[in-house]
Design a protein around this motif. Structure first.
Motif, mmCIF file in Angstrom:
data_model
loop_
_atom_site.group_PDB
_atom_site.id
_atom_site.type_symbol
_atom_site.label_atom_id
_atom_site.label_comp_id
_atom_site.label_asym_id
_atom_site.label_seq_id
_atom_site.Cartn_x
_atom_site.Cartn_y
_atom_site.Cartn_z
ATOM 1 N N THR A 1 37.484 44.565 36.229
ATOM 2 C CA THR A 1 36.811 43.261 36.321
ATOM 3 C C THR A 1 37.531 42.328 37.295
ATOM 4 O O THR A 1 36.893 41.482 37.930
ATOM 5 C CB THR A 1 36.708 42.608 34.933
ATOM 6 N N MET A 2 38.843 42.479 37.436
ATOM 7 C CA MET A 2 39.560 41.683 38.429
ATOM 8 C C MET A 2 39.112 42.073 39.837
ATOM 9 O O MET A 2 38.886 41.205 40.702
ATOM 10 C CB MET A 2 41.073 41.882 38.272
ATOM 11 N N THR B 1 35.637 40.657 40.280
ATOM 12 C CA THR B 1 35.676 39.199 40.440
ATOM 13 C C THR B 1 36.141 38.809 41.843
ATOM 14 O O THR B 1 35.664 37.827 42.420
ATOM 15 C CB THR B 1 36.611 38.574 39.384
ATOM 16 N N TRP C 1 42.543 37.326 46.981
ATOM 17 C CA TRP C 1 42.237 36.156 46.145
ATOM 18 C C TRP C 1 42.961 34.942 46.732
ATOM 19 O O TRP C 1 44.160 34.960 46.904
ATOM 20 C CB TRP C 1 42.696 36.409 44.711
ATOM 21 N N GLY D 1 28.281 33.773 34.711
ATOM 22 C CA GLY D 1 29.373 34.442 35.407
ATOM 23 C C GLY D 1 30.373 33.505 36.043
ATOM 24 O O GLY D 1 31.310 33.957 36.701
ATOM 25 N N HIS D 2 30.195 32.210 35.893
ATOM 26 C CA HIS D 2 31.124 31.234 36.459
ATOM 27 C C HIS D 2 31.725 30.382 35.343
ATOM 28 O O HIS D 2 31.212 30.328 34.226
ATOM 29 C CB HIS D 2 30.415 30.335 37.480
ATOM 30 N N THR D 3 32.811 29.693 35.669
ATOM 31 C CA THR D 3 33.456 28.788 34.725
ATOM 32 C C THR D 3 33.233 27.357 35.195
ATOM 33 O O THR D 3 33.527 27.027 36.347
ATOM 34 C CB THR D 3 34.970 29.084 34.652
ATOM 35 N N SER E 1 37.627 41.450 29.116
ATOM 36 C CA SER E 1 37.327 42.248 30.301
ATOM 37 C C SER E 1 35.951 42.892 30.193
ATOM 38 O O SER E 1 35.284 43.113 31.205
ATOM 39 C CB SER E 1 38.403 43.318 30.504
ATOM 40 N N SER F 1 33.672 40.031 31.135
ATOM 41 C CA SER F 1 34.148 39.278 32.307
ATOM 42 C C SER F 1 34.381 37.801 31.991
ATOM 43 O O SER F 1 34.052 36.920 32.784
ATOM 44 C CB SER F 1 33.159 39.419 33.476
ATOM 45 N N ILE G 1 38.350 35.863 33.471
ATOM 46 C CA ILE G 1 39.041 36.690 34.475
ATOM 47 C C ILE G 1 39.440 35.860 35.686
ATOM 48 O O ILE G 1 40.554 35.989 36.208
ATOM 49 C CB ILE G 1 38.160 37.888 34.899
ATOM 50 N N SER G 2 38.539 35.002 36.159
ATOM 51 C CA SER G 2 38.891 34.168 37.317
ATOM 52 C C SER G 2 40.027 33.212 36.963
ATOM 53 O O SER G 2 40.893 32.926 37.801
ATOM 54 C CB SER G 2 37.670 33.397 37.818
#
Length: 690
Positions: free
Chosen positions: A28-29, A32, A71, A188-190, A257, A260, A263-264
């Motif tokens: 998942t990293m 991402t 990243w 899928g976002h924070t 994980s 997801s 993870i970010s």
């Protein structure tokens, strides 16, 4: 992927108990970060890190694997290490190449021994770490209780940065305790959100843990803490960054994980708190034998450390390395101080699991791979020609479980040897040897799973099918009383004959009862046996000692004295007296109370005190004898016992089962002693049956 400078590279490994979700976390990293376009699953056999056929078949990690991602304009080299204790050698390799670690803990299972061992590895290496509590969205997870468990075990260094936000049975976000704000998961976002009402009582004890960890980082902040003054956000972040780098603060983050989640945020924390390779130094040995510190400077002469080898019968040898200094480019010739040889570096690659991506250079701190190094193995150093630097080899656990290989097809012995040699190149916790006494090929590893994987690789990679059986025990035979035997050897069948008569006393060698060498004396008077035949008599007995009269095992602790005999002036010769001595040996030992001896080993076990009762009970079941117990400085108890080696073939796995993996042991042969009558009868019966 572009070339990254030393100041942009972060190397970290994923450690923890098996089934905590390390491989899926790596997956998942990578997703991402945009390195892969879909998230694979262990159950489907399509993850980036578990690509070996054995891992796909068994659905757990066996080897450490490397994958790089980008990243925030930096490069992450992720090293995924197995969680099963049989494959701790792969963990040793991963730790040797990493500069930091993420210890993965299942929120459902809590703090298990795999995570405890991971903590110990990082402490030994003085390695910064983050604890990631995985699977927090599963039913029944008590995150706060787990934090308390961590704090009770590791003290005020534990600094929880997050608390999950639950709505019913679902995790919908988390509280960033450091910044005192909520983050919610949306598509899928924070996204930033308000803190839900009623969570303050849950946040306050966690915030207190962070403040205590920050206060521990300096005397000035400690005074401020005791004065009841609040830390500024800048003070908090500065203290946390330096505290994590020094290992004084261990952040705890949470997520899932599988779904997801978080993870970010974890990847941002890695960027914020884990050190880059810039300024890192690696200790090594210089040409004069003195210790030197090698800085991770890309303009210095190149040096690299080979931390892993993969043997493939088709591709050849693939060597994983870390560049400790300088800049590595293709078509370079480097010097190997371990083998005192030169190696030609061809193409160089970065790794995405099994995928190799060719690059034109790697800077100090980076991790890569190269193929077909002929004289370089795991733990070796390669450095620029004209310079000399040798990095310390990886300390691997010694294999402590042994089984015998039985080929399923005749004529496969050579292929088996070639395959095992290749597998031993890549696995430094595996050994094999031919036992000349039992005529068995013995393989040694760290447990039953480990040896099972070796056998499976032997079949799938090298086309050889074998079975494993317990190795035959190397018993010995001796005698318990003195006896005198007369034996005459005569042969008359045309031509020159053979004649020799000997009278020999056989008795125990009390001075050295475990010696395989014959103690021979002669007390012959009047020339009954000429002196030139004494050596033949001694040789005849010594050669006969290879097989005893009870079960055919070698004889030890034997003294023989030639007291009398006869010779013939024509028909006596060395061979005649050798044969006479052999005949006397067989008859004499049968009358001298022969006894079977079994090998006894000294067993040293190191376990937490709570397991000592179970260990002592198990030793008694193995016919062992306790010798003593001593508390150790690391909180373990040393238990010393003497045990029959025949009872110890599966002890590596048995001890792991008894102690949940917290125990370790060593076993060394000590001496031979009389086997109990039931054991002796069984061994003699098996010998007669063939």
């Amino acid at each position: 992927m572009k070339t990254y400078e030393t100041s942009q590279i972060r190397n970290f490994c994923l450690l923890g108990q098996g089934n905590s979700g390390k491989t899926l976390l790596a997956e998942t990293m990578l997703f991402t970060a945009g390195t892969i376009d879909r998230v694979g699953k262990t159950a489907d056999g399509n993850t980036t890190m578990d690509f070996d056929s054995e891992e796909i078949k068994r659905q757990f990690s066996i080897s450490s694997a490397v994958a790089a991602c980008e990243w925030k304009n930096s490069k992450y080299n992720i090293i995924d290490a197995p969680g099963d204790f049989d494959f701790v050698g792969e963990v040793n390799q991963a730790v040797s190449a990493a500069d930091a670690a993420i210890i993965v803990i299942s929120g459902k299972s809590g703090l298990l021994v795999g995570a405890e061992k991971a903590w110990d590895y990082t402490e030994k290496q003085k390695m910064p770490k983050i604890i990631f509590v995985n699977k927090v969205d599963e039913e029944g997870v008590d995150y706060v209780a787990l934090l308390e468990q961590l704090r009770a075990k590791y003290g005020k260094r534990i600094a929880p940065f997050q608390i999950p936000i639950r709505e019913g049975d679902n995790i919908v976000g988390f509280i960033n305790v450091v910044e005192n704000e909520a983050r919610r998961f949306e598509k899928g976002h924070t996204v930033t959100a308000s803190i839900p009402e009623g969570m303050e009582t849950e946040i306050e004890p966690v915030r207190e843990m962070i403040n205590e960890a920050v206060a521990e980082s300096s005397e000035e902040l400690m005074e401020k803490f005791f004065a009841g003054e609040a830390f500024t956000l800048e003070e908090t972040y500065s203290a946390l960054r330096s505290g994590v780098a020094a290992g004084d603060i261990v952040p705890v983050l949470c997520g899932s994980s599988v779904n997801s989640l978080g993870i970010s945020s974890l990847m941002n924390a890695i960027f914020a708190y884990f050190p880059t390779c810039e300024g890192k130094t690696t200790l090594a040995i210089g040409k004069d034998g003195a210790e030197v510190a090698i800085p991770a400077n890309s303009s210095d002469p190149v040096s690299l450390f080979v931390f892993k080898t993969v043997a493939d019968p088709y591709v050849g040898k693939l060597s994983y390395f870390k560049v400790n200094s300088g800049t590595l480019t293709p078509d370079t010739t480097l010097y190997n101080p371990n083998s005192d040889s030169n190696e030609k570096i061809g193409k160089i690659f970065i790794l995405q699991g099994k995928k190799q991506i060719e690059v034109d250079k790697l800077m100090a701190g980076d991790i890569g791979a190269v193929t077909k190094l002929s004289g370089t193995n795991t733990g070796d150093t390669l450095c620029a020609q004209g310079s000399f630097v040798k990095f310390p080899a990886i300390a691997f656990d010694e294999p402590n479980m042994a089984l015998a290989i039985v080929p399923k097809a005749k004529g496969d012995e050579e292929k088996i040897g070639q395959g095992l040699n290749k597998l031993m190149e890549e696995d430094k916790t595996f050994k094999f040897y031919n036992n000349p006494e039992t005529h068995q090929l013995i393989i040694m590893g760290l447990g039953d799973k480990h040896l099972d994987v070796i056998v499976s690789k032997l079949k799938n990679k090298f086309g050889v099918d074998v079975d494993l059986t317990p190795p035959r025990v190397a018993y010995r035979e001796t005698i318990r009383k003195k006896t005198s035997t007369e034996y005459t050897h005569k042969k008359q069948s045309g031509g020159s004959g053979q004649y020799a008569k000997v009278v020999i006393e056989f008795e125990p060698n009390l001075a050295d009862p475990n010696s395989s060498e014959l103690l021979f004396e002669e007390k012959v008077f009047g020339g009954a046996v000429p002196r030139n035949f004494f050596t033949a008599v001694e040789k005849g007995i010594q050669e006969s000692m290879i097989k005893g009269v009870l079960a055919g095992y070698p004889v030890v602790g034997l003294k023989a004295t030639l007291t009398d005999g006869k010779h013939h002036p024509v028909d006596s010769n060395d061979m005649a007296f050798q044969l006479a001595a052999r005949g006397a040996y067989k008859e004499g030992l049968a009358k001298a109370s022969p006894a079977l001896l079994e090998p006894i080993g000294t067993l040293k076990i190191y376990v937490p005190e709570s397991y000592t009762g179970d260990i002592i009970g198990d030793i008694n079941k193995r016919r062992g004898q306790m010798m003593g117990m001593t508390p150790q400085a690391d909180g373990l108890t040393e238990i010393v016992a003497e045990v029959p080696m025949s009872e110890m073939h599966t002890y590596a796995s048995d001890l792991r089962s008894i102690t949940q993996g917290r125990g370790k042991f060593s076993l060394h042969f000590e001496r031979y002693q009389d086997a109990p009558s039931n054991i002796a009868d069984k061994v003699m019966k098996e010998s007669k049956e063939g």
